[in-house]
Design a protein around this motif. Structure first.
Motif, short mmCIF file in Angstrom:
data_model
loop_
_atom_site.label_atom_id
_atom_site.label_comp_id
_atom_site.label_asym_id
_atom_site.label_seq_id
_atom_site.Cartn_x
_atom_site.Cartn_y
_atom_site.Cartn_z
N ASN A 1 71.63 -14.30 21.89
CA ASN A 1 71.23 -15.68 21.61
C ASN A 1 69.85 -15.93 22.20
O ASN A 1 69.65 -15.82 23.41
CB ASN A 1 72.27 -16.65 22.20
CG ASN A 1 71.89 -18.10 22.00
OD1 ASN A 1 71.38 -18.74 22.91
ND2 ASN A 1 72.16 -18.63 20.82
N PHE B 1 66.77 -18.44 23.01
CA PHE B 1 66.45 -19.86 23.18
C PHE B 1 65.38 -20.02 24.24
O PHE B 1 65.54 -19.60 25.38
CB PHE B 1 67.71 -20.64 23.59
CG PHE B 1 67.47 -22.12 23.73
CD1 PHE B 1 67.14 -22.89 22.62
CD2 PHE B 1 67.58 -22.74 24.97
CE1 PHE B 1 66.91 -24.25 22.75
CE2 PHE B 1 67.37 -24.10 25.10
CZ PHE B 1 67.04 -24.87 23.99
N LYS C 1 73.88 -22.82 30.05
CA LYS C 1 72.62 -22.20 30.44
C LYS C 1 71.45 -22.82 29.69
O LYS C 1 70.37 -23.02 30.25
CB LYS C 1 72.68 -20.69 30.17
CG LYS C 1 73.60 -19.92 31.10
CD LYS C 1 73.61 -18.44 30.75
CE LYS C 1 74.55 -17.67 31.66
NZ LYS C 1 74.58 -16.20 31.29
N SER C 2 71.67 -23.14 28.41
CA SER C 2 70.62 -23.76 27.61
C SER C 2 70.30 -25.15 28.12
O SER C 2 69.14 -25.54 28.21
CB SER C 2 71.05 -23.82 26.13
OG SER C 2 71.27 -22.52 25.62
N ILE D 1 69.10 -27.79 21.03
CA ILE D 1 69.81 -26.53 21.18
C ILE D 1 70.47 -26.18 19.84
O ILE D 1 71.12 -27.02 19.23
CB ILE D 1 70.89 -26.63 22.28
CG1 ILE D 1 70.22 -26.96 23.62
CG2 ILE D 1 71.69 -25.36 22.38
CD1 ILE D 1 71.21 -27.18 24.73
#
Length: 451
Positions: free
Chosen positions: A374, A376, A422-423, A436
């Motif tokens: 992932n 980001f 975490k994002s 997000i």
């Protein structure tokens, strides 16, 4: 670069350890490996003075700086990057010089890929791309004729027929002296704009077999997932699949699990790999090589005589490899394998497509790990789901089910919530208002709420 620029040939730069840092009319700045080489300075001054006298009315102004060998090699490689402003006569080198330049350019490409942490290098239609953290990124465009020389160099090193462009070829070579890496090469003839099979697509997989795999706790799985993975790895027999797209870290996960087994058990572990991607201490690693008559099936016959407890067979790509995985699982061994599948449900259907009956799948399957990377805000996290067959999993062998229906027979442990947190933390840390991306949580059958 324009017609009035002072030029040095690649071979001269490499031999003398000199590059042109910049030029502005009659002013030029050289970088030297040996800054105290007065003889070289005199030669450069004489050559540049003559050049200036023929091109400009002002006097030549020459300055110097210091550089290292790496700077020289990088400069030489840039001479061969595509630049429409460069006239072709600049590169009219002799054959040996062209070959030497191809060596330098290939080494530069490989070195950059390793420094960037790339897993693959793609070369097609003079474009060079690196796959980094699962994402294919364009790096540079090379002059077509120079790229042809680089491709010939790759094929030569890989033991391929350098003149053959029509048929697929596979090979490998070792790159590096102090710290060597294994480069696996695949070539395919492709259709170009002008003729059929006049060009090639080249993919180089970079395998640093000296790497030690990370601990399972450091891959990005949640605590509950790690517990389930460790429980699965304690099974006495059966099949455990690690699934995901290209570049998702499947091999890394398997290597980490095998290392975990080695550290906690006195078991005989044998891996069949094409080729090995990690050196795993305590694991007997065997490279599969069809050219040496070492196919999965033939090697497996001898592996059974080695009295293994755990077998890892690498990636399942064909019916024969799927059959190897099932055969090993049915003979009392714990088997690990990787598979290109996006979910536990699609993994079941994929095995069916490869000729494995559902009744066998339900009898040997112990768990499926599905993962992807992932991306980001310049950070990469592992987004995974660990699926464990439920007690009634055996019932699907007598039913014709679709993917969604198969999913109900698995207990799933995702880490989407942890990745989402975490994002959020990253957004807060950087004071960003960026949204997000949606993260699907297989355990909820709905999308996780986002901002």
């Amino acid at each position: 670069m324009n017609a009035n620029d002072f030029k040095l040939t690649p071979s001269y730069c490499l031999y003398n350890g000199v590059v042109i840092h910049f030029q502005n009319g009659p002013r030029i700045h050289f970088l030297l490996e040996r800054i105290n080489d007065e003889s070289l300075k005199k030669r450069l001054e004489k050559a540049f003075t003559i050049h200036v006298e023929n091109k400009y009315t002002e006097e030549a102004i020459i300055t110097y700086g210091i550089c290292n060998r790496r700077d020289v090699r990088k400069y030489v490689s840039t001479l061969y990057e595509k630049n429409d402003l460069v006239k072709r006569e600049v590169f009219t080198e002799e054959k040996k010089e062209n070959e030497a330049a191809a060596v330098i350019l290939l080494e530069e490409i490989l070195q950059e890929a390793i420094e960037y942490g790339a897993t693959d290098i793609h070369i097609e239609k003079s474009i060079v791309k690196f796959r980094i953290n699962g994402i294919l990124q364009r790096q540079k465009e090379i002059q077509k004729d120079k790229m042809g020389e680089v491709i010939q160099r790759i094929k030569f090193l890989s033991g391929m027929n350098v003149m053959e462009k029509r048929f697929c070829q596979n090979g490998h070579f070792i790159f590096g002296e102090k710290k060597s890496v294994f480069i696996r090469v695949s070539t395919v003839g492709i259709i170009s704009e002008n003729s059929v099979y006049a060009e090639e697509s080249i993919v180089l997989r970079i395998l640093d077999t000296s790497r030690n795999p990370l601990g399972i706790e450091n891959l990005g799985f949640s605590n509950s997932q790690i517990t389930k993975i460790k429980n699965m790895s304690c099974e006495k027999n059966g099949l455990i699949l690690v699934c995901g797209p290209t570049g998702a870290g499947k091999s890394t996960t398997v290597a980490s699990i095998l290392s975990e087994i080695v550290s906690n058990n006195s078991l005989k572990i044998i891996s069949l790999e094409d080729p090995p991607e990690y050196y795993i201490k305590g694991v007997t690693q065997i490279e599969i090589d069809e050219n040496l008559n070492r196919s999965f099936e033939k090697v497996l016959q001898n592996v059974f005589r080695q009295d293994p407890d755990v077998i890892m067979i690498g990636e399942i790509r064909s019916e024969s490899e799927a059959g190897v995985a099932v055969k090993a699982s049915l003979t009392g061994h714990l088997v690990f394998a990787t598979l290109h599948a996006s979910s536990s449900e699609s993994a079941i259907l994929r095995l069916e497509d490869l000729g494995i009956p559902l009744k066998l799948i339900t009898s040997i399957l112990k768990g499926i790990i599905v993962q992807e990377l992932n991306h980001f805000m310049d950070e990469v996290n592992l987004l995974g789901c660990v699926s464990i067959p439920k007690a009634n999993f055996n019932e699907i062998k007598n039913q014709d089910l679709n993917e969604m229906e198969i999913g109900k027979y698995f207990h799933k442990i995702p880490n989407g919530h942890e990745v989402l947190q975490k994002s959020f933390h990253l957004l807060d840390k950087k004071k960003s208002t960026k949204k997000i991306p949606f993260i699907f949580d297989p355990n909820r059958d709905e999308e996780v709420d986002v901002i």
